[in-house]
Structures are given as structure tokens and as C-alpha cells.
Scaffold this motif. Structure first.
Motif, PDB file in Angstrom:
ATOM      1  N   PHE A  52       0.511  -0.870   0.435  1.00 48.99           N
ATOM      2  CA  PHE A  52      -0.119  -0.109  -0.008  1.00 48.99           C
ATOM      3  C   PHE A  52       1.108   1.236   0.053  1.00 48.99           C
ATOM      4  O   PHE A  52       0.439   2.021  -0.718  1.00 48.99           O
ATOM      5  CB  PHE A  52      -0.441   0.033   1.318  1.00 48.99           C
ATOM      6  N   ALA A  53       1.652   1.469   0.933  1.00 50.40           N
ATOM      7  CA  ALA A  53       2.512   2.546   0.988  1.00 50.40           C
ATOM      8  C   ALA A  53       2.947   2.666  -0.752  1.00 50.40           C
ATOM      9  O   ALA A  53       3.800   3.846  -0.661  1.00 50.40           O
ATOM     10  CB  ALA A  53       4.002   2.256   2.302  1.00 50.40           C
ATOM     11  N   ILE A  54       3.620   1.786  -0.851  1.00 54.22           N
ATOM     12  CA  ILE A  54       4.645   2.294  -2.534  1.00 54.22           C
ATOM     13  C   ILE A  54       4.313   2.175  -3.409  1.00 54.22           C
ATOM     14  O   ILE A  54       3.613   3.363  -3.520  1.00 54.22           O
ATOM     15  CB  ILE A  54       5.229   0.425  -2.390  1.00 54.22           C
ATOM     16  N   ASN A 191       0.133  12.779   6.403  1.00 53.93           N
ATOM     17  CA  ASN A 191       1.208  11.906   6.644  1.00 53.93           C
ATOM     18  C   ASN A 191       1.249  11.254   7.919  1.00 53.93           C
ATOM     19  O   ASN A 191       1.475  10.021   8.504  1.00 53.93           O
ATOM     20  CB  ASN A 191       2.170  12.937   7.084  1.00 53.93           C
ATOM     21  N   TYR A 192       0.175  11.911   8.778  1.00 52.35           N
ATOM     22  CA  TYR A 192      -0.203  10.933  10.494  1.00 52.35           C
ATOM     23  C   TYR A 192      -1.162   9.703  10.163  1.00 52.35           C
ATOM     24  O   TYR A 192      -1.081   9.039  10.427  1.00 52.35           O
ATOM     25  CB  TYR A 192      -1.076  11.534  11.205  1.00 52.35           C
ATOM     26  N   LEU A 193      -2.081   9.362   9.349  1.00 50.44           N
ATOM     27  CA  LEU A 193      -2.203   8.195   8.730  1.00 50.44           C
ATOM     28  C   LEU A 193      -0.963   7.020   7.680  1.00 50.44           C
ATOM     29  O   LEU A 193      -1.434   5.994   7.689  1.00 50.44           O
ATOM     30  CB  LEU A 193      -3.314   8.514   8.001  1.00 50.44           C
ATOM     31  N   TYR A 194      -0.498   7.711   6.740  1.00 47.63           N
ATOM     32  CA  TYR A 194       0.420   7.531   5.994  1.00 47.63           C
ATOM     33  C   TYR A 194       1.836   7.147   7.005  1.00 47.63           C
ATOM     34  O   TYR A 194       2.069   5.591   6.630  1.00 47.63           O
ATOM     35  CB  TYR A 194       0.759   8.260   5.532  1.00 47.63           C
ATOM     36  N   ASP A 195       2.271   7.445   7.199  1.00 49.77           N
ATOM     37  CA  ASP A 195       3.337   7.329   8.024  1.00 49.77           C
ATOM     38  C   ASP A 195       3.000   5.650   9.272  1.00 49.77           C
ATOM     39  O   ASP A 195       4.243   5.077   8.592  1.00 49.77           O
ATOM     40  CB  ASP A 195       4.074   8.410   9.119  1.00 49.77           C
TER      41      ASP A 195
END
Length: 313
Positions: A52-54, A191-195
Motif C-alpha cells: 500500500f505504501a509503495i 502523513n499521520y496516517l501514511y507514516d
């Protein structure tokens, strides 16, 4: 020779982490269930987060690169070749032959593919189209065949439910959706969800490799002498013939050159995916054949990827 050096350095990184897992198993660190815990956590949590992150930050048109055509055609051709060879020489029953075909064409896009794409090709997203193709196409076809050959009927409900049991596929599809939304609207999750998702995902590769190292402890392959010719054939088809076919398709049909050609051939040389053993276990067919084919192709794959790096990188 920078490409070969990069490949060797990537294999060194991968090999050290695998070796740490093997030593941990020998020393019984984590107890007898350590490998299962690492495998399950990486399968259900870390790897989906990583994909998901990539993929969420990968441009949508880069995800579905035309190289997926090479991966699909080379895999299909190898599966057909094994079935022809089985009919001529091995004479396995239909269910075992299905496992043999899957052993020959199914790529380990997670346990080995992710580390190789990350450390040798420099882009973990390269395995995403292969992962989606296998889970959305090859898995339903293989399970349908096994249903017919072992039960005499097709369980459409069970086959349709397969994608729901594949966290990697779900994580990949969610990442692709977010990438498409970002390309269309410019919106991305905060970012506070993605990180935290990215942080969890970064644990996937080391856990996968250490779990694989643990699995090598106490392994005794090739105990079934009757399966040896078919096992060696699977390894040859997977690690030699499939990369050659991928090269021919990528070079002459698709016109790829440079990094695109290199990536197509390296990914085609990935060993057999461990999913094949799960399918064999589910239907109780070709268990030792599936396990030994996966192990043989896994042990020989780095040699041929090194040769590919020497010739193409």
C-alpha cells in the motif's frame, strides 16, 4: 560491471538476513512457532502495508507497465511446456500435473520478489503487476482445475472468495486506488496516517527473509526419488527457460531495452512462490513435489539472477 556488483551486494544483504533467520532457528530463538509467527505477521500485516505504501505513491501509469504482458505470456508458456512434458515423460495425474504447472509458472513475488525488487532493481513496486496478475488470474484458474480434478466439481463460491483471503492483493489494490485518486484530484491521505502504515511496511522484508531462513533449518529435500526428474524440470523451466522466454518477448516483441529489459528478465527468474505449497496442502495433492520444487528453484534462483545481472545490467 556496476550492475553485477549491485546485484551481488543485494544478494549479500538478502543472504545475511536469511542466515540470521537460519541461525535463530538453530538456536531455537523464539521457540518452535517463531517462523509461523513471522510468516503470518508479514503476510497479514507488514506486506500489505508495504505494498500500500509503495503503490499509493507510485504514479498510476507506472504501476501497470507494459512489462506485465511479458510476465503473463512467459508464465503461460512455461505452464503449457510443463504440461506437455508431463504428458510425454512424467505421466502424473491431472491434479499433480496442475501443481507442477503452478510450480513452473508461479513467481515468488512476495518473499523473494520484494527483496530483489527493492535491493537489486531498486523499486519494490515492480512486483505489484505480477502479484495482481497471479492472485487475480492464475490462482482462480489453478484452484478451479484442482477443484475439478480432486472433487469432480467446481466450487464457484470458494474460488470467488479467494481474493478476499489475500491481504497482499487487498493492500495492493487499495494503494492503486489511492494512486489513481491522487493523480486525478491531487488528494493524498495525511502523513499521520501514511507514516505508521509505511513504518509497519518497512518491517516486511526482514521478517520475510528471516522466516525463510528459519524454514531451511532441518529441511531434507528430494526424499521422493520418483519425483526428482519432474522437480529438476520445474527448476530448469522456472530459473532458466522462463527468463529466456521473457528476454525474447521483452526484446523482440515489446522492444524493451536497458533497465526495462533487465527488470523483466530478473523478475522472470524469481523462484516458485510458496503459495503453490499452500494450494497443494489445501487439496492434499503433490505435497512433497510442491515443497521440493519450491526449495530447488529458490536455492538455484540467485545463481541465475547473478548471471542475468552479469549479461544484462
Amino acid at each position: 560491471m556496476p550492475g553485477l556488483l549491485s546485484a551481488m551486494q543485494g544478494f549479500c544483504v538478502i543472504g545475511i538476513v536469511i542466515f540470521v533467520g537460519y541461525v535463530a532457528a538453530r538456536m531455537r530463538i523464539g521457540g518452535p512457532s517463531a517462523q509461523m509467527v513471522l510468516n503470518r505477521f508479514s503476510f497479514f500485516v507488514s506486506s500489505p502495508c508495504l505494498m500500500f505504501a509503495i503503490l499509493s505513491k507510485e504514479p498510476i501509469f507506472d504501476i501497470f507497465h507494459p512489462s506485465i504482458i511479458v510476465a503473463f505470456l512467459s508464465a503461460m508458456l512455461i505452464g503449457v511446456v510443463f504440461l506437455v512434458l508431463n504428458r510425454m515423460f512424467f505421466h502424473m495425474n491431472a491434479a499433480d500435473a496442475t501443481i507442477g504447472a503452478l510450480n513452473s509458472l508461479y513467481l515468488n513475488s512476495n518473499n523473494i520478489g520484494l527483496p530483489i525488487a527493492t535491493y537489486i532493481l531498486g523499486n519494490g513496486a515492480l512486483v505489484a503487476p505480477i502479484l495482481v496478475m497471479q492472485q487475480a488470474l492464475f490462482t482462480p484458474i489453478g484452484l478451479t482445475a484442482l477443484d475439478v480434478f480432486t472433487k469432480g466439481k467446481v466450487s464457484v463460491k470458494e474460488i470467488a472468495k479467494q481474493p478476499l483471503h489475500q491481504p497482499l492483493l487487498i493492500g495492493s489494490l487499495l494503494g492503486i486506488v489511492l494512486s489513481a485518486v491522487n493523480a486525478k484530484t491531487g488528494w493524498f491521505i495525511p502523513n499521520y496516517l501514511y507514516d505508521p502504515i509505511n513504518m509497519i511496511g518497512e518491517s516486511a522484508v526482514p521478517m520475510i527473509l528471516m522466516a525463510f531462513g528459519m524454514s531451511l533449518h532441518g529441511t531434507k529435500p528430494l526424499q521422493q526419488k520418483g519425483d526428482r526428474p519432474a522437480i529438476f524440470t520445474v527448476a530448469i523451466l522456472k530459473n532458466i527457460v522462463m527468463p529466456v522466454i521473457a528476454f525474447l518477448l521483452a526484446y523482440f516483441m515489446m522492444g524493451f531495452r536497458g533497465p526495462e529489459l533487465y527488470a523483466c528478465v530478473v523478475l522472470a527468474a524469481l523462484p516458485t512462490g510458496q503459495n503453490v505449497y499452500n494450494y497443494a496442502a489445501r487439496y492434499n495433492v503433490g505435497l512433497t513435489f510442491a515443497r521440493d520444487g519450491i526449495l530447488m528453484s529458490t536455492l538455484t534462483s540467485p545463481v541465475f539472477i547473478a548471471v542475468i545481472a552479469f549479461l544484462l545490467s
